[in-house]
Design a protein around this motif. Structure first.
Motif, PDB file in Angstrom:
ATOM      1  N   MET A  37      58.578 -14.840  22.216  1.00 58.03           N
ATOM      2  CA  MET A  37      57.346 -14.435  21.523  1.00 58.03           C
ATOM      3  C   MET A  37      56.264 -15.481  21.670  1.00 58.03           C
ATOM      4  N   ALA A  38      56.665 -16.766  21.583  1.00 56.67           N
ATOM      5  CA  ALA A  38      55.672 -17.832  21.742  1.00 56.67           C
ATOM      6  C   ALA A  38      55.033 -17.741  23.123  1.00 56.67           C
ATOM      7  N   ARG A  39      55.874 -17.437  24.139  1.00 54.44           N
ATOM      8  CA  ARG A  39      55.346 -17.348  25.490  1.00 54.44           C
ATOM      9  C   ARG A  39      54.425 -16.138  25.633  1.00 54.44           C
ATOM     10  N   GLN A  40      54.846 -14.993  25.044  1.00 58.00           N
ATOM     11  CA  GLN A  40      54.038 -13.777  25.166  1.00 58.00           C
ATOM     12  C   GLN A  40      52.695 -13.922  24.452  1.00 58.00           C
ATOM     13  N   LEU A  41      52.716 -14.545  23.279  1.00 60.27           N
ATOM     14  CA  LEU A  41      51.482 -14.676  22.499  1.00 60.27           C
ATOM     15  C   LEU A  41      50.475 -15.575  23.191  1.00 60.27           C
ATOM     16  N   THR A  42      50.998 -16.523  24.004  1.00 61.76           N
ATOM     17  CA  THR A  42      50.085 -17.435  24.687  1.00 61.76           C
ATOM     18  C   THR A  42      49.824 -16.975  26.122  1.00 61.76           C
ATOM     19  N   SER A  43      50.230 -15.733  26.455  1.00 58.19           N
ATOM     20  CA  SER A  43      50.041 -15.262  27.826  1.00 58.19           C
ATOM     21  C   SER A  43      48.651 -14.649  27.983  1.00 58.19           C
ATOM     22  N   VAL A  52      59.027 -24.093  16.405  1.00 57.90           N
ATOM     23  CA  VAL A  52      57.681 -24.667  16.445  1.00 57.90           C
ATOM     24  C   VAL A  52      57.448 -25.429  17.747  1.00 57.90           C
ATOM     25  N   THR A  53      58.482 -26.142  18.235  1.00 61.42           N
ATOM     26  CA  THR A  53      58.349 -26.854  19.504  1.00 61.42           C
ATOM     27  C   THR A  53      58.112 -25.872  20.649  1.00 61.42           C
ATOM     28  N   ALA A  54      58.835 -24.736  20.609  1.00 60.94           N
ATOM     29  CA  ALA A  54      58.648 -23.720  21.645  1.00 60.94           C
ATOM     30  C   ALA A  54      57.219 -23.191  21.630  1.00 60.94           C
ATOM     31  N   LEU A  55      56.676 -22.983  20.437  1.00 59.47           N
ATOM     32  CA  LEU A  55      55.297 -22.506  20.319  1.00 59.47           C
ATOM     33  C   LEU A  55      54.334 -23.529  20.912  1.00 59.47           C
ATOM     34  N   GLY A  56      54.546 -24.799  20.581  1.00 63.77           N
ATOM     35  CA  GLY A  56      53.668 -25.859  21.092  1.00 63.77           C
ATOM     36  C   GLY A  56      53.726 -25.957  22.606  1.00 63.77           C
ATOM     37  N   LEU A  57      54.946 -25.948  23.146  1.00 65.07           N
ATOM     38  CA  LEU A  57      55.091 -26.099  24.595  1.00 65.07           C
ATOM     39  C   LEU A  57      54.538 -24.884  25.326  1.00 65.07           C
ATOM     40  N   GLY A  58      54.740 -23.673  24.763  1.00 67.71           N
ATOM     41  CA  GLY A  58      54.195 -22.459  25.371  1.00 67.71           C
ATOM     42  C   GLY A  58      52.675 -22.512  25.416  1.00 67.71           C
ATOM     43  N   LEU A  59      52.088 -22.959  24.318  1.00 70.31           N
ATOM     44  CA  LEU A  59      50.633 -23.043  24.210  1.00 70.31           C
ATOM     45  C   LEU A  59      50.084 -24.068  25.195  1.00 70.31           C
ATOM     46  N   VAL A  60      50.770 -25.218  25.276  1.00 72.25           N
ATOM     47  CA  VAL A  60      50.320 -26.289  26.172  1.00 72.25           C
ATOM     48  C   VAL A  60      50.334 -25.819  27.619  1.00 72.25           C
ATOM     49  N   SER A  61      51.389 -25.064  27.990  1.00 80.26           N
ATOM     50  CA  SER A  61      51.477 -24.649  29.398  1.00 80.26           C
ATOM     51  C   SER A  61      50.482 -23.525  29.704  1.00 80.26           C
ATOM     52  N   ALA A  62      49.992 -22.809  28.658  1.00 80.64           N
ATOM     53  CA  ALA A  62      49.038 -21.721  28.897  1.00 80.64           C
ATOM     54  C   ALA A  62      47.617 -22.244  29.079  1.00 80.64           C
ATOM     55  N   ILE A  63      47.345 -23.459  28.620  1.00 81.33           N
ATOM     56  CA  ILE A  63      45.984 -23.996  28.684  1.00 81.33           C
ATOM     57  C   ILE A  63      45.944 -25.098  29.731  1.00 81.33           C
ATOM     58  N   PRO A  64      45.110 -24.957  30.760  1.00 81.32           N
ATOM     59  CA  PRO A  64      45.067 -25.987  31.797  1.00 81.32           C
ATOM     60  C   PRO A  64      44.539 -27.301  31.218  1.00 81.32           C
ATOM     61  N   GLY A  65      45.093 -28.401  31.707  1.00 81.38           N
ATOM     62  CA  GLY A  65      44.588 -29.709  31.301  1.00 81.38           C
ATOM     63  C   GLY A  65      45.272 -30.299  30.085  1.00 81.38           C
TER      64      GLY A  65
END
Lengths: 253, 226
Positions: free
Chosen positions: B41-47, B172-185
């Motif tokens: 879900m974290a990955r999908q929400l940040t896709s 929460v870590t999964a959410l953070g890492l998913g978000l970080v990988s979705a945003i360049p930089g």
């Protein structure tokens, strides 16, 4: 009639079981609702592998119920019994040695810490802080684990000493965070994230109830100490000190 | 070392076995059911489907509404189910003679985690430096420490460490890492871990706030055994 009393006994047990499981289910309900809402309303996705999820949830509910029961009949009395025993003997050295061993022993085997230190060794290897070999990484990970475990042991010694002396907690904790902030400025940047993380991973689900019961037990049996004012706070020390020790570890290596 | 066995050693050992068995089942169940789903879900929400294409000029923080909402909701929900927090709040209720309720305390901590995780995801999206938030947070904690009843302070400090535990950290870590990988930089090592720091800072404030609200802690002058 013996048969009837046995039946009412079984009935009472079943009712108790339902009460416990109902409590656990209530604790887990928010997670279920949040995931269901986002999966169905926001993401509009079907649940993958619904059977596995439901059977996993049953395990979680039963496990949480057992844990909470075990707290009341096992861990809390154990921690309090220790506190009473040490207070009765009045042996300060033995109490502090026990506090150190409790912190060190429960932390060194903590699975989350093993995972974090292995990841840290990997980062240090690729960053060139240590030689990028299997054995160098192994040594680094082990040193980091021992550092964190030692930090938690030392934190409990300090925390127990504080309970005995009745020092106010805020000066120690705020002072400790000031040290963390200052050290962050001098430590190598790669270690900072790991250091902050190590504070969180040390306070495991098994350690917390035992340490809390020990602190509250000590504050209850020692005259002039208030269980709320003096008994809590050991966990705060145990999450603060690994940050300081790991930052120092990064500065020395 | 104590030579004298605790009075109910057998009972205590049975309880210990309950705790170990319960924790094992709990973790096995979480591994099977919640963690994989939380990560997906974290990955999908940040896709791209949910937040849209991130423009070259950098992400617009307004596109991430569902991410903040999910962060807050999942932070709240996982904290309520955190076994270590259940243990501490039961003790706190007992020691305050009921002035602080275990359930109220857990909800207060969960609200703190919810605010912390939502703000932490906002920080990742905007890419503002972590130390500013954390230092501002500690400044608020210091001010509240002065204002709050002295008896709530140790408990509030403890609740910061207790929340970052078995259930909350992986999700929460999964959410953070998913978000970080979705945003360049964004750097996974620096930005991915900041969320846990937020999640342990805000409960300190919310617990002190809760105590001011119910006026508990002041009356906990000695607990039932004083």
């Amino acid at each position: 009639m013996p048969g009837q009393s046995r039946r009412s006994h079984a009935f009472a047990m079943a009712r108790g079981l339902f009460r416990v499981l109902g409590g656990s289910f209530r604790d887990l309900l928010p997670i279920i609702l949040v995931i269901a809402f986002f999966q169905i309303v926001v993401l509009r996705q079907p649940f993958p592998d619904l059977e596995k999820i439901l059977s996993g949830l049953v395990l979680v509910v039963v496990g949480l119920g057992l844990f909470v029961q075990g707290l009341e009949i096992g861990l809390f009395p154990l921690g309090e019994g220790m506190a009473h025993g040490f207070a009765r003997k009045g042996n300060l050295t033995a109490l502090l040695a026990f506090a150190f061993c409790l912190g060190f022993g429960t932390t060194v085997a903590e699975p989350a810490l093993i995972a974090v230190s292995a990841k840290a060794a990997e980062v240090a290897g690729t960053a060139g802080a240590i030689a990028d070999t299997e054995s160098a990484r192994g040594t680094y990970a082990l040193q980091l684990r021992l550092t964190v475990a030692f930090a938690v042991g030392a934190a409990l010694v300090l925390g127990v000493f504080r309970i005995l002396k009745g020092w106010p907690i805020q000066y120690l904790i705020i002072g400790g965070y000031a040290v963390v902030v200052i050290m962050t400025g001098f430590a190598p940047p790669e270690i900072v994230g790991i250091a902050y993380d190590s504070g969180g991973v040390t306070t495991s689900t098994l350690t917390v109830p035992l340490v809390t019961a020990l602190g509250v037990g000590l504050a209850t049996v020692i005259r002039g100490r208030n269980p709320l004012l003096d008994g809590f706070g050991l966990i705060a020390f145990a999450s603060l000190s690994p940050m300081i020790f790991v930052l120092a570890f990064g500065m020395i290596l | 070392m104590l030579r004298r066995a605790p009075p109910n050693l057998r009972r205590a050992l049975v309880g210990f076995a309950y705790v170990l068995a319960g924790l094992t089942l709990f973790l096995v169940g979480l591994e099977a059911a919640l963690f994989p789903l939380g990560e997906i879900m974290a990955r999908q929400l940040t896709s791209v489907d949910v937040i849209g294409e991130v423009s070259a000029a950098g992400p617009d923080w307004r596109d991430f509404g569902w991410v903040y909402a999910f962060g807050a909701a999942i932070g709240f929900a996982t904290t309520v189910a955190e076994p270590a927090l259940i243990a501490v709040s039961l003790k706190a209720e007992e020691m305050s003679g009921g002035a602080l309720s275990a359930w109220g305390l857990r909800v207060a901590v969960a609200v703190g985690v919810a605010v912390g995780v939502a703000l932490g995801t906002f920080r990742i999206v905007t890419g503002t430096p972590l130390p500013y938030y954390i230092m501002a947070g500690y400044a608020v904690v210091i001010v509240l420490t002065w204002r709050a009843a002295k008896t709530i302070v140790p408990l509030a400090y403890d609740s910061g460490g207790v929340t970052t535990s078995t259930v909350t950290v992986p999700v929460v870590t999964a959410l953070g890492l998913g978000l970080v990988s979705a945003i360049p930089g964004r750097n996974p090592l620096i930005d991915g871990f900041g969320l846990i720091a937020f999640a342990s800072l805000f409960p300190i404030m919310s617990v002190m706030g809760y105590a001011m609200l119910v006026g508990g802690g002041k009356r906990g002058g000695g607990g039932p055994r004083a």
